[in-house]
Design an enzyme around this catalytic site. Structure first.
Site, mmCIF file in Angstrom:
data_model
loop_
_atom_site.group_PDB
_atom_site.id
_atom_site.type_symbol
_atom_site.label_atom_id
_atom_site.label_comp_id
_atom_site.label_asym_id
_atom_site.label_seq_id
_atom_site.Cartn_x
_atom_site.Cartn_y
_atom_site.Cartn_z
ATOM 1 C CE1 TYR A 1 -28.361 -37.806 -32.927
ATOM 2 C CE2 TYR A 1 -26.963 -36.934 -31.188
ATOM 3 C CZ TYR A 1 -27.102 -37.576 -32.393
ATOM 4 O OH TYR A 1 -25.989 -38.002 -33.074
ATOM 5 C CD GLU B 1 -27.095 -40.724 -34.810
ATOM 6 O OE1 GLU B 1 -27.529 -41.414 -35.768
ATOM 7 O OE2 GLU B 1 -26.623 -39.596 -34.964
#
Ligand code: ADP
Ligand code: MG
Length: 392
Positions: A109, A200
């Protein structure tokens, strides 16, 4: 303002962040054509909606059969996807991303946003890629890595290496450390140059070929910076936005739809916030935030009424105006005129304070309109809550 995954990936490519080869498509025919051109062992068809969690909801389909791609596209286009981010109503799929499949060795992530505490752009990274980051932060906060970037200095190589080593990339796959550091520098540039609020990548993958690829992408922009970027403005997809908010923007109203049943029309953002608080305190819920601005005219008030009444949840309207720059009798005239144009079908409570408030209240009281006038904020809030009943 949010954009689709395929648009986020276009920006990534522009800033040197590696993404799978892929293209946006809107029909099964285009899917078949692009599948032939793409020529890859694995095809991935991904629903494009402004919400995550598509994988679990059936919005990401993987196939090795080129001939199956058009059928998958046909099935997904027009379908309503319900994910944990869409709410129970879901979102209708209008477009797809058809891209090549990647050989995933490890999912990470990575994101960058402004940390509200420090005011600095901050990278967030985790070895728990592909999962919901909020859940990771709650259950295993030690797995969240943060690296703040001093905006006066900008991104430095050591910032990237700090994140790389905190993730344990040296043990996972040393070959990706340098590309990783470079990628963070590129994402920082994208974030700053395009006035993003969030960039993101979840998951950022290490492939079996020992490369890094952004497999998903989400970019949100600061609404106050969008006007500076023509390319970003073109990415806006009105299908994904609330129609009432679009109408409000067209009328220069600051409107945010909420879930309660008391429509609010207020001048000034601070007073609008206070109005929502006082409605809650009186035992109900606001249906919206609406700031008609300092110079509210008859037309703005009328547009406000129209927007409020289009929301089927609105069971009453609370007008709360403080006459500072604008005089109260003008607002009263505006309300009266607007009420002639727009049929008001729900109870209405008006609270006026400030310059010429007495005159304004008198005008309203004598207008023949079905409304209640109040002097005091608390009294007004209790009145409208009583007239609309408790929130569902
Ligand atoms: P969402 O976050 O909305 O569920 P993602 O783009 O993250 O959508 O996709 C969900 C999962 O699907 C990923 O975690 C990954 O495992 C798989 N996936 C997505 N794109 C690809 C791709 N191009 N190749 C291989 N697997 C993929
Ligand atoms: Mg994802």
């Amino acid at each position: 303002m949010n954009v689709h995954e395929f648009q986020a990936k276009q920006l990534f490519a522009q800033f040197g962040v590696p993404v799978p080869r892929g293209k946006e498509i809107t029909s099964p025919e285009a899917a078949a054509a692009w599948a032939s051109e793409l020529n890859t062992p694995v095809f991935v068809v991904k629903a494009q909606i402004h919400a995550g969690g598509r994988g679990k909801a059936g919005g990401v389909k993987i196939t090795k059969e080129k001939g199956a791609v058009a059928g998958i596209a046909k099935e997904l286009i027009g379908k309503t996807l319900i994910t944990h981010q869409t709410g129970p109503k879901g979102r209708k799929v209008h477009r797809l991303l058809l891209e090549e499949g990647a050989n995933i060795a490890k999912e990470l992530y990575l994101s960058i946003l402004v940390d509200r505490d420090t005011g600095w752009p901050t990278f967030i990274a985790s070895t728990e890629g592909g999962m919901e980051i909020e859940e990771v932060a709650e259950k295993t906060p030690e797995k969240i890595i943060k690296e703040a970037i001093d905006p006066a200095v900008g991104f430095q190589g050591h910032n990237g290496r700090n994140v790389a080593f905190a993730l344990g990339l040296q043990a996972m796959e040393p070959a990706v450390i340098n590309p990783f550091v470079q990628m963070l520098g590129n994402l920082y540039r994208l974030f700053m140059e395009k006035h993003a609020a969030l960039v993101e990548i979840n998951p950022l993958i290490i492939t079996k070929e020992k490369t890094l690829v952004a497999l998903d992408g989400k970019v949100s922009f600061d609404d106050n910076g969008v006007f500076k970027h023509d390319d970003v403005q073109k990415m806006r997809d009105l299908n994904e936005e609330d129609p009432l908010e679009i109408e409000a923007t067209a009328n220069n109203l600051n409107y945010v739809k909420l879930d309660g049943n008391i429509g609010c029309m207020v001048n000034g953002a601070g007073l609008a916030m206070a109005t929502m608080d006082v409605i809650k305190l009186a035992g109900s819920e606001p249906a919206n935030f609406l700031d008609v601005g300092g110079g509210a005219t008859k037309d703005t008030v009328a547009a406000g009424f129209r927007i409020l009444l289009k929301d089927p949840n609105v069971k009453g309207i609370f007008i709360n105006i403080f006459g500072g720059i604008v005089r109260c009798e003008r607002i009263a005239h505006g309300v009266i005129e607007a009420a002639k144009e727009v049929k008001i079908t729900v109870p209405l409570v008006v609270r006026l304070q400030g310059t010429n408030a007495d005159e304004g209240r008198k005008l309203l009281a004598e207008s023949g309109l079905k409304l209640e006038v109040a002097n005091d904020l608390w009294e007004a809030a209790q009145k409208i809550v009583k007239l609309t009943g408790k929130a569902a």
